[in-house]
Design a protein around this motif. Sequence first.
Motif, PDB file in Angstrom:
ATOM      1  N   ASP A  80      31.184  47.061  47.244  1.00 41.69           N
ATOM      2  CA  ASP A  80      31.589  47.329  45.876  1.00 41.69           C
ATOM      3  C   ASP A  80      31.372  46.073  45.034  1.00 41.69           C
ATOM      4  O   ASP A  80      32.302  45.281  44.793  1.00 41.69           O
ATOM      5  N   SER A 103      33.522  45.474  41.738  1.00 43.76           N
ATOM      6  CA  SER A 103      34.872  44.928  41.881  1.00 43.76           C
ATOM      7  C   SER A 103      34.848  43.423  42.096  1.00 43.76           C
ATOM      8  O   SER A 103      35.676  42.698  41.550  1.00 43.76           O
ATOM      9  N   VAL A 104      33.893  42.960  42.876  1.00 44.83           N
ATOM     10  CA  VAL A 104      33.776  41.516  43.103  1.00 44.83           C
ATOM     11  C   VAL A 104      33.465  40.817  41.785  1.00 44.83           C
ATOM     12  O   VAL A 104      34.019  39.765  41.472  1.00 44.83           O
ATOM     13  N   ALA A 152      34.246  41.792  38.823  1.00 52.80           N
ATOM     14  CA  ALA A 152      35.351  41.882  37.862  1.00 52.80           C
ATOM     15  C   ALA A 152      36.604  41.146  38.315  1.00 52.80           C
ATOM     16  O   ALA A 152      37.557  41.019  37.542  1.00 52.80           O
ATOM     17  N   SER A 153      36.613  40.654  39.525  1.00 54.01           N
ATOM     18  CA  SER A 153      37.855  40.109  40.077  1.00 54.01           C
ATOM     19  C   SER A 153      38.032  38.635  39.766  1.00 54.01           C
ATOM     20  O   SER A 153      37.113  37.834  39.886  1.00 54.01           O
ATOM     21  N   ARG A 154      39.267  38.275  39.402  1.00 50.95           N
ATOM     22  CA  ARG A 154      39.579  36.864  39.163  1.00 50.95           C
ATOM     23  C   ARG A 154      39.765  36.120  40.489  1.00 50.95           C
ATOM     24  O   ARG A 154      39.920  34.901  40.484  1.00 50.95           O
ATOM     25  N   TYR A 155      39.789  36.849  41.587  1.00 49.95           N
ATOM     26  CA  TYR A 155      39.964  36.205  42.887  1.00 49.95           C
ATOM     27  C   TYR A 155      38.643  35.849  43.553  1.00 49.95           C
ATOM     28  O   TYR A 155      38.623  35.276  44.625  1.00 49.95           O
ATOM     29  N   THR A 189      29.164  37.672  47.803  1.00 50.10           N
ATOM     30  CA  THR A 189      29.964  38.813  48.265  1.00 50.10           C
ATOM     31  C   THR A 189      29.993  38.862  49.786  1.00 50.10           C
ATOM     32  O   THR A 189      31.017  39.206  50.381  1.00 50.10           O
TER      33      THR A 189
END
Lengths: 311, 477
Positions: free
Chosen positions: B51, B54-55, B57-60, B188
Amino acid sequence: MVRLLLVAFLATFALWVAISLFVVMNRLLDDRRRRVLTEPSLISELDQGALEQLALDAGPQRSRYRWRRIAALFALTRMRASSAHTALAVAILDPDPDVMAAAAVNLRQLGDRAAAAALIAGLRTAPAGASRIAMHLDHFEIAVDDLLSPLLADPRARTRQWAASLLCRYPDAPGVVADLTALLQDPDAAVRKAALGSLGSIRGVESIPAALEALVDPEPFVRSTAARLIGQHGPDTEWAKRRELASAVAVLLGDPTWEVRHAARLTLVQLGAAARPSVGAQLRSADLFARDGAAEVLRDLDETAVGVSRT
Amino acid sequence: MTSAPEMPVLLRGIFIFTIGYAGLFAAYVIAMLAVATRESLFRRRQDAVTDYESVLASRYTSPVSIIAPAFNEVSMVVPAVRSLLAQQYPLFEVIVVDDGSTDGTLAALVEAFALERRHTILRHLVATKPVHAVYHSRRDPRLTVLVKENGGKADSLNCGVNVARYRYLCTVDGDTVFAADALLKAMTVVIKDPERTVAAASLFGISLQPELAPGVGTRPELNRHLLADFQHLDLMRSFVAYRAAWSRLGCMLCVSGAFGLWRRDVILEVGGFSTEFTCEDIEMTFRIHEKFMRERRPYRIISLPNLVAQTEGPRNVRHLVSQRARWQRVTLETTWHYRRMLGRRRYGAVGLIGMPYYVLFECLSPFVQTVSFVALGIAAMMGVFDPRAYLTLIGIMVFGMAIPTTIAVLFHDVAFRDYRVRDVARMIALGPLDFLIYRPILLFAALRGTWEFLRGDKRWNKFDRNPRTASPGIIPG
């Protein structure tokens, strides 16, 4: 010998031709194959027997067949099958990073409270990849603050850390500010940092007192986080307050850790002209780093530092 | 054919040795292709279920510091840096290190990115040549340019390491243009296993003018230039067929300088990039393997099949020979320096699979090939060896060497379906010609590189930039 070599040549040539033809034919047939396999209607036509087989394929007993299991998880999710949650709840705890990641993606796709609970269970106990799970919880469709709040008291520091970080999405959750403030005294530095960061996001300027206290934290990355938080929200305060903040941050120009000194420099520049008196005072510091940092900040504030000794 | 007992003993020995060596190489290639098949399937399936959104969009998602050394890259540095700043990735910085360029590289950067000189205090985690100036971009705060005294690529990378803020480093070449999803696709995979993954490489292509190459989301294209296409195919075979297998076996021995992901704490732990070797990339990879194996620490260095970039390749034979001679030189330097790992179980797959490959099929191969073909050719002309057998042997080598290339094209095409069918067919057709046209050039370059190694030559021998055309599409096709 020649005959033998000739046979070897023909075999090699034939093999190369066969592989080459396969490459081209495989490519030419690919489009048609892709259209068939991705048709949503095909999935909806699966009967009960097929569903049961999918549920079986999605289980941990199929761990040898990783991709079949992952495909089954995706299929069950897409169909919203009754066995999906159970299968995903088990898969999220799998040590295989690809199975775990696939489970996290699909749980987020399901987007209900049961799925959130499974993700949170994974966040607490998954062998690895907590950040992948947190990534999906951070963008979960429904509010899950009531499921996250209890994690702030979890005996595992990493769980508290993730919970503290994720709760920044819920500024209006009951008791979240008090709970995060309590975590500023947590024995684990990463938890303190996460709590500070979330408080900054939730309370903005009102988090500055907590940040001021954290400027003397024994852990460097907590101090640098505190300094950056002041830099982020300090400019929104009145002049007198900014001078007070600058006075507190300027001391960090002589911090033993580079990241903290760097954060202090950036913050003092963000505080602007109100920082000049405090920064100017650091020009006379006995610490070389403090003098150097002060000179750089003043230059960035369009000041000159005539006669500053760097040696 | 003249019967064996009448063949001079020396030539008979060479013939038997050649057959044995070729057979050993064939066995090695077959084994690696089998492993690469599994790795290719694994990566393809992994890519299908990942995905990426999601990676992204993620702040992590772990931030990355991209370090791009540049020396006299006035024609390429701006497109290269633009492609880096255009990366689709949540958080990253770009650090360009101008290694004392004399052709206006800095001026080009200043103009293109509105750089302004700032006084910045730098860390000195790794010793480097002095940094004369630091520039920041007014337009893009993620861009920093360091100007330093000339010290080579490794020294420039170390400068970047000193300045880098984030946990992961992406070391690139200043003449390479990157796909916008290069960092996303590679990171990723890395962050799926962040504790163990300490380095990663990914496939890059060859273009005569990378800045004109089609962007992400469009189909890559071959160069329609024979030499460039051979180089492109060579890299594809290396990454997709061999490095994929080494990655799976845990003996991936070269994270290329054109695109390499490293964990910063590991780079600092081993003391930064070495300036003692002609190239720094392969030596760093060897060094990490040696240290982690010796200390029995869990780790992995992986190679990914994604096409992440286009780098400039030599347009003519002279420049290609110069480049490949340098590569051969650094292979010999590194293999010799880490020879203690050869054949030792303590070093696992590196000592038992990777190092033997490098010694037998990289270091010694130029001598073996030269002696074999020359000796057998002479024997054929003298009538000692049947010319038909000699030609048949050549034919076996032509199509035998084409098979790994064709399989690499198959793996890549099945995984990505990005090249047009006509380009796939062209790559396949070039396979047999590779042995007849391209390999002799590489053989000559390898011999020259070996001679340079024996002489202790450590020059970079940078090739002149290819002439630029105004309109896109002429060279890349």
